[in-house]
Design a protein around this motif. Structure first.
Motif, PDB file in Angstrom:
ATOM      1  N   ASP A  13      43.479  58.607  12.506  1.00  0.00           N
ATOM      2  CA  ASP A  13      41.680  59.043  13.155  1.00  0.00           C
ATOM      3  C   ASP A  13      41.256  58.930  14.303  1.00  0.00           C
ATOM      4  O   ASP A  13      41.441  57.281  15.250  1.00  0.00           O
ATOM      5  CB  ASP A  13      41.128  58.310  12.137  1.00  0.00           C
ATOM      6  CG  ASP A  13      39.519  59.088  11.862  1.00  0.00           C
ATOM      7  OD1 ASP A  13      39.245  58.979  13.083  1.00  0.00           O
ATOM      8  OD2 ASP A  13      39.228  59.346  11.014  1.00  0.00           O
ATOM      9  N   PRO A  14      41.462  59.660  15.302  1.00  0.00           N
ATOM     10  CA  PRO A  14      40.651  59.512  16.773  1.00  0.00           C
ATOM     11  C   PRO A  14      39.675  58.717  16.654  1.00  0.00           C
ATOM     12  O   PRO A  14      39.024  57.980  18.074  1.00  0.00           O
ATOM     13  CB  PRO A  14      40.721  60.805  16.974  1.00  0.00           C
ATOM     14  CG  PRO A  14      40.775  62.088  16.052  1.00  0.00           C
ATOM     15  CD  PRO A  14      41.066  61.171  15.120  1.00  0.00           C
ATOM     16  N   ASP A  15      38.440  59.003  15.823  1.00  0.00           N
ATOM     17  CA  ASP A  15      37.398  58.560  15.902  1.00  0.00           C
ATOM     18  C   ASP A  15      37.135  57.052  16.004  1.00  0.00           C
ATOM     19  O   ASP A  15      36.821  55.560  16.811  1.00  0.00           O
ATOM     20  CB  ASP A  15      36.906  58.292  14.825  1.00  0.00           C
ATOM     21  CG  ASP A  15      35.869  59.802  15.549  1.00  0.00           C
ATOM     22  OD1 ASP A  15      35.493  60.955  14.853  1.00  0.00           O
ATOM     23  OD2 ASP A  15      35.273  60.228  16.599  1.00  0.00           O
ATOM     24  N   ILE A  16      38.486  56.629  14.790  1.00  0.00           N
ATOM     25  CA  ILE A  16      38.590  55.406  14.426  1.00  0.00           C
ATOM     26  C   ILE A  16      39.459  54.010  16.262  1.00  0.00           C
ATOM     27  O   ILE A  16      39.397  53.162  16.158  1.00  0.00           O
ATOM     28  CB  ILE A  16      39.351  54.583  12.989  1.00  0.00           C
ATOM     29  CG1 ILE A  16      38.744  55.416  12.175  1.00  0.00           C
ATOM     30  CG2 ILE A  16      39.327  53.486  13.523  1.00  0.00           C
ATOM     31  CD1 ILE A  16      39.120  55.119  10.678  1.00  0.00           C
ATOM     32  N   MET A  18      38.988  55.316  18.736  1.00  0.00           N
ATOM     33  CA  MET A  18      38.283  55.581  20.059  1.00  0.00           C
ATOM     34  C   MET A  18      37.015  53.896  19.916  1.00  0.00           C
ATOM     35  O   MET A  18      37.557  53.112  20.265  1.00  0.00           O
ATOM     36  CB  MET A  18      37.323  56.629  20.092  1.00  0.00           C
ATOM     37  CG  MET A  18      38.104  57.349  20.345  1.00  0.00           C
ATOM     38  SD  MET A  18      36.670  58.158  21.403  1.00  0.00           S
ATOM     39  CE  MET A  18      35.821  59.182  19.622  1.00  0.00           C
ATOM     40  N   ILE A  19      37.036  53.465  18.621  1.00  0.00           N
ATOM     41  CA  ILE A  19      36.022  52.461  18.288  1.00  0.00           C
ATOM     42  C   ILE A  19      37.152  51.002  18.193  1.00  0.00           C
ATOM     43  O   ILE A  19      36.975  50.259  18.938  1.00  0.00           O
ATOM     44  CB  ILE A  19      35.702  52.815  17.078  1.00  0.00           C
ATOM     45  CG1 ILE A  19      34.357  51.336  17.250  1.00  0.00           C
ATOM     46  CG2 ILE A  19      35.911  52.590  15.771  1.00  0.00           C
ATOM     47  CD1 ILE A  19      33.308  51.533  18.177  1.00  0.00           C
TER      48      ILE A  19
END
Lengths: 132, 104
Positions: A13-16, A18-19
């Protein structure tokens, strides 16, 4: 004496991703390599030489457990703790994940401010156990 | 609605987190579209699972809880379009997303 410096994250997951990068690099000061899938991690381990790997469980293609099995065959991964990350939280689900040979399981969602500290016990205990 | 887990951190960290949070919020309509367009339970579960797993890390814990509730209901259903509790849970999730995106 080795310290925890380099953390490899395997997360589709790209959002995960990033975080995770924000948490571990910006907050924690670690050197971080985020891979979008298991194959990418397998190809980059020898160059990156992680001290610890955070490994998502549910991924397309190679799953987290499948990636772990493949990582364990690499000489560069000897003594390197691998911690699963999953949004599944039932005790029996977490227990089942540990049977695959991971050092531990971190349940998502994680706190990006405390994750850099939270991973240290897994590194400290995991490398000792794996090296013996 | 959106809190910052970076409160109390140095200004550079707070600012970096705020940028990431804004980016995540901007992507919420697309995540909703994927949930709405899911034409089988497995795809729906995966989309909800991913939203549940990410939201609280971005300071959006209520959104993550709503996604988790919907995911739990999706796991039990064989006919998502006809499952009233699931439809209500998805409607609640949609309201949360709309509220977050509107505030931003």
């Amino acid at each position: 004496m080795n310290d925890l410096r380099r953390v490899m994250c395997v997360e589709d997951d790209p959002d995960i991703r990033m975080i995770l990068e924000f948490s571990l690099a910006t907050v924690g000061g670690y050197e971080v390599l985020c891979c979008p899938e298991g194959g990418s991690a397998l190809r980059q381990v020898a160059d990156f030489l992680p001290d610890l790997v955070l490994l998502d469980v549910m991924m397309p293609g190679l799953s987290g457990p499948e990636t772990l099995v493949a990582l364990r065959e690499l000489p560069e991964m000897r003594g390197v703790p691998v911690v699963f990350m999953t949004a599944k939280a039932l005790p029996e689900e977490l227990e089942e994940l540990l049977t695959h040979g991971a050092t531990g399981v971190i349940v998502k969602p994680f706190d990006p401010m405390s994750l850099p500290t939270d991973i240290r016990p897994y590194w400290e205990h995991g490398r000792g156990r794996l090296a013996s | 609605m959106a809190v910052s887990p970076a409160e109390g951190q140095p200004p550079s960290v707070v600012a970096a987190f705020a940028r990431l949070q804004a980016q995540f919020v901007a992507g919420l309509p697309q995540r909703w579209q994927a949930i709405e367009a899911a034409d089988n339970v497995a795809i729906l579960e995966t989309a909800l699972h991913r939203l549940a797993g990410a939201s609280a890390s971005y300071g959006l814990a209520p959104l993550g809880e709503a996604a988790r509730r919907a995911e739990a209901l999706a796991r039990k259903t064989t006919a998502p379009g006809q499952d009233q509790p699931l439809r209500q849970a998805l409607a609640d999730l949609r309201r949360q997303i709309d509220a977050i995106v509107t505030v931003r």
